[in-house]
Design a protein around this motif. Structure first.
Motif, mmCIF file in Angstrom:
data_model
loop_
_atom_site.group_PDB
_atom_site.id
_atom_site.type_symbol
_atom_site.label_atom_id
_atom_site.label_comp_id
_atom_site.label_asym_id
_atom_site.label_seq_id
_atom_site.Cartn_x
_atom_site.Cartn_y
_atom_site.Cartn_z
ATOM 1 N N MET A 19 18.443 17.048 -2.104
ATOM 2 C CA MET A 19 17.482 16.059 -2.584
ATOM 3 C C MET A 19 18.109 14.671 -2.598
ATOM 4 S SD MET A 19 15.217 17.851 -5.593
ATOM 5 C CE MET A 19 16.550 18.578 -6.532
ATOM 6 N N LYS A 20 19.388 14.612 -2.972
ATOM 7 C CA LYS A 20 20.082 13.328 -3.029
ATOM 8 C C LYS A 20 20.190 12.725 -1.640
ATOM 9 C CE LYS A 20 24.090 11.375 -5.407
ATOM 10 N NZ LYS A 20 25.225 11.704 -6.268
ATOM 11 N N GLU A 21 20.551 13.565 -0.669
ATOM 12 C CA GLU A 21 20.673 13.085 0.705
ATOM 13 C C GLU A 21 19.321 12.615 1.232
ATOM 14 O OE1 GLU A 21 22.392 11.948 4.193
ATOM 15 O OE2 GLU A 21 23.320 12.508 2.305
ATOM 16 N N THR A 22 18.258 13.344 0.891
ATOM 17 C CA THR A 22 16.918 12.948 1.332
ATOM 18 C C THR A 22 16.583 11.558 0.834
ATOM 19 O OG1 THR A 22 16.203 15.258 1.229
ATOM 20 C CG2 THR A 22 14.475 13.602 1.326
ATOM 21 N N ARG A 23 16.901 11.282 -0.414
ATOM 22 C CA ARG A 23 16.607 9.972 -0.990
ATOM 23 C C ARG A 23 17.370 8.865 -0.279
ATOM 24 N NH1 ARG A 23 14.952 13.130 -4.468
ATOM 25 N NH2 ARG A 23 13.602 12.584 -6.190
ATOM 26 N N ARG A 24 18.648 9.118 0.041
ATOM 27 C CA ARG A 24 19.413 8.088 0.730
ATOM 28 C C ARG A 24 18.770 7.750 2.073
ATOM 29 N NH1 ARG A 24 23.966 11.149 -0.870
ATOM 30 N NH2 ARG A 24 24.842 10.297 -2.774
ATOM 31 N N ILE A 25 18.351 8.795 2.778
ATOM 32 C CA ILE A 25 17.726 8.580 4.086
ATOM 33 C C ILE A 25 16.431 7.791 3.922
ATOM 34 C CG2 ILE A 25 16.600 9.731 6.041
ATOM 35 C CD1 ILE A 25 18.603 12.086 5.561
ATOM 36 N N TRP A 26 15.609 8.191 2.960
ATOM 37 C CA TRP A 26 14.332 7.515 2.749
ATOM 38 C C TRP A 26 14.529 6.054 2.355
ATOM 39 C CZ3 TRP A 26 11.616 12.031 -0.238
ATOM 40 C CH2 TRP A 26 10.953 12.857 0.693
ATOM 41 N N THR A 32 24.168 23.250 8.600
ATOM 42 C CA THR A 32 23.524 23.334 9.909
ATOM 43 C C THR A 32 22.010 23.211 9.774
ATOM 44 O OG1 THR A 32 23.221 25.737 9.835
ATOM 45 C CG2 THR A 32 25.356 24.913 10.651
ATOM 46 N N ARG A 33 21.367 23.007 10.898
ATOM 47 C CA ARG A 33 19.904 22.928 10.925
ATOM 48 C C ARG A 33 19.299 24.214 10.366
ATOM 49 N NH1 ARG A 33 16.500 19.601 13.734
ATOM 50 N NH2 ARG A 33 14.363 20.356 14.003
ATOM 51 N N LYS A 34 19.908 25.341 10.728
ATOM 52 C CA LYS A 34 19.407 26.633 10.237
ATOM 53 C C LYS A 34 19.590 26.743 8.729
ATOM 54 C CE LYS A 34 17.463 30.548 11.129
ATOM 55 N NZ LYS A 34 16.068 30.570 11.634
ATOM 56 N N LEU A 69 15.451 17.479 8.648
ATOM 57 C CA LEU A 69 15.635 17.986 10.002
ATOM 58 C C LEU A 69 15.584 16.862 11.035
ATOM 59 C CD1 LEU A 69 13.503 21.269 9.892
ATOM 60 C CD2 LEU A 69 15.986 21.035 9.770
ATOM 61 N N ARG A 70 14.786 15.843 10.754
ATOM 62 C CA ARG A 70 14.670 14.734 11.703
ATOM 63 C C ARG A 70 15.975 13.947 11.786
ATOM 64 N NH1 ARG A 70 10.286 12.799 9.853
ATOM 65 N NH2 ARG A 70 11.004 11.042 8.626
ATOM 66 N N HIS A 71 16.694 13.887 10.678
ATOM 67 C CA HIS A 71 17.912 13.073 10.646
ATOM 68 C C HIS A 71 19.192 13.894 10.748
ATOM 69 C CE1 HIS A 71 15.976 9.236 9.744
ATOM 70 N NE2 HIS A 71 15.074 9.988 9.136
#
Length: 230
Positions: free
Chosen positions: A173-180, A87-89, A226-228
């Motif tokens: 961190m892995k998910e962040t990289r995919r988004i970026w 979740t966002r929280k 949080l943006r995605h």
């Protein structure tokens, strides 16, 4: 079919992912040839290749040389429902915890890191640089870098505390990289540069600079997640 707004290869990648999510393509399935897909989507073969490369980087498909492209047997975190469970929280709490732990760690590391610690950090940076060159995610090197900072404090309890959240941290961190990578709003090079700045601050024993660079890095990670987050 009309393709607009997004780049053509991004739109194609989205359509292929929808086919996987809807069960039209299943884990282990072989994708049609590039020429067949180009004909089917009415786009160039170059756009299909770019779309497949995007999906490969996102860990959704694998390319077997001489055989073709296949849907991965195991989908990455965030592909279907797993990321929605976070979740966002949860993200806010996780990044809040990381900030508390890692700001304290990087401050201590500035006064306590010895040559061996700096060598470990540098090795992790080199692995991240290799990831940049190979257009890979480099999340393992990222994890090793952050853990090396904790180890440089000489406080085993901090190391254990950070290690307790390592699995979720690694996946985040892995998910962040995919988004970026996918949205091209950030790049692996940018992430590498942020870590290099943290390393340089520790090397010159600049606690204030190390704290600032660490907070900037973690705030950006939090902002992207949080943006995605749906």
């Amino acid at each position: 079919m009309g393709i607009s707004r997004k780049k053509v290869h991004e739109e194609i990648a989205d359509l292929i992912m929808e086919d996987i999510k809807n069960g039209i393509l299943n884990p282990g399935d072989k994708l049609p040839s590039i020429s067949r897909m180009a004909e089917s989507y009415q786009v160039s073969s170059a756009s299909i290749r770019e779309a497949l490369n995007t999906l490969r980087v996102m860990d959704v498909i694998e390319v077997k040389h001489g055989q073709g492209s296949y849907v991965k047997e195991r989908m990455p975190l965030g592909f279907e429902h797993e990321f929605e469970i976070i979740t966002r929280k949860d993200i806010e709490n996780l990044l809040g915890l990381r900030k508390i732990i890692e700001v304290g760690c990087v401050e201590l590391a500035c006064s306590r890191a010895d040559e061996k610690d700096l060598e470990k950090l540098h090795e992790a940076l080199e692995k991240m640089q290799t990831a940049v060159m190979n257009n890979e995610l480099g999340e393992q090197a990222d994890y090793e870098f952050h853990m090396a900072i904790a180890e440089a404090t000489g406080n085993q309890m901090l190391v254990t505390l950070l290690d307790d959240v390592s699995e979720k941290m690694l996946e985040t961190m892995k998910e962040t990289r995919r988004i970026w990578l996918y949205e091209e709003k950030k790049s692996i090079r940018k992430i590498y540069d942020e870590h290099k700045s943290i390393y340089e601050a520790i090397e010159r024993k600049d606690a204030e600079g190390a704290i600032d660079t660490m907070l900037t890095h973690l705030n950006e990670v939090e902002s992207v997640l949080l943006r995605h987050h749906k």
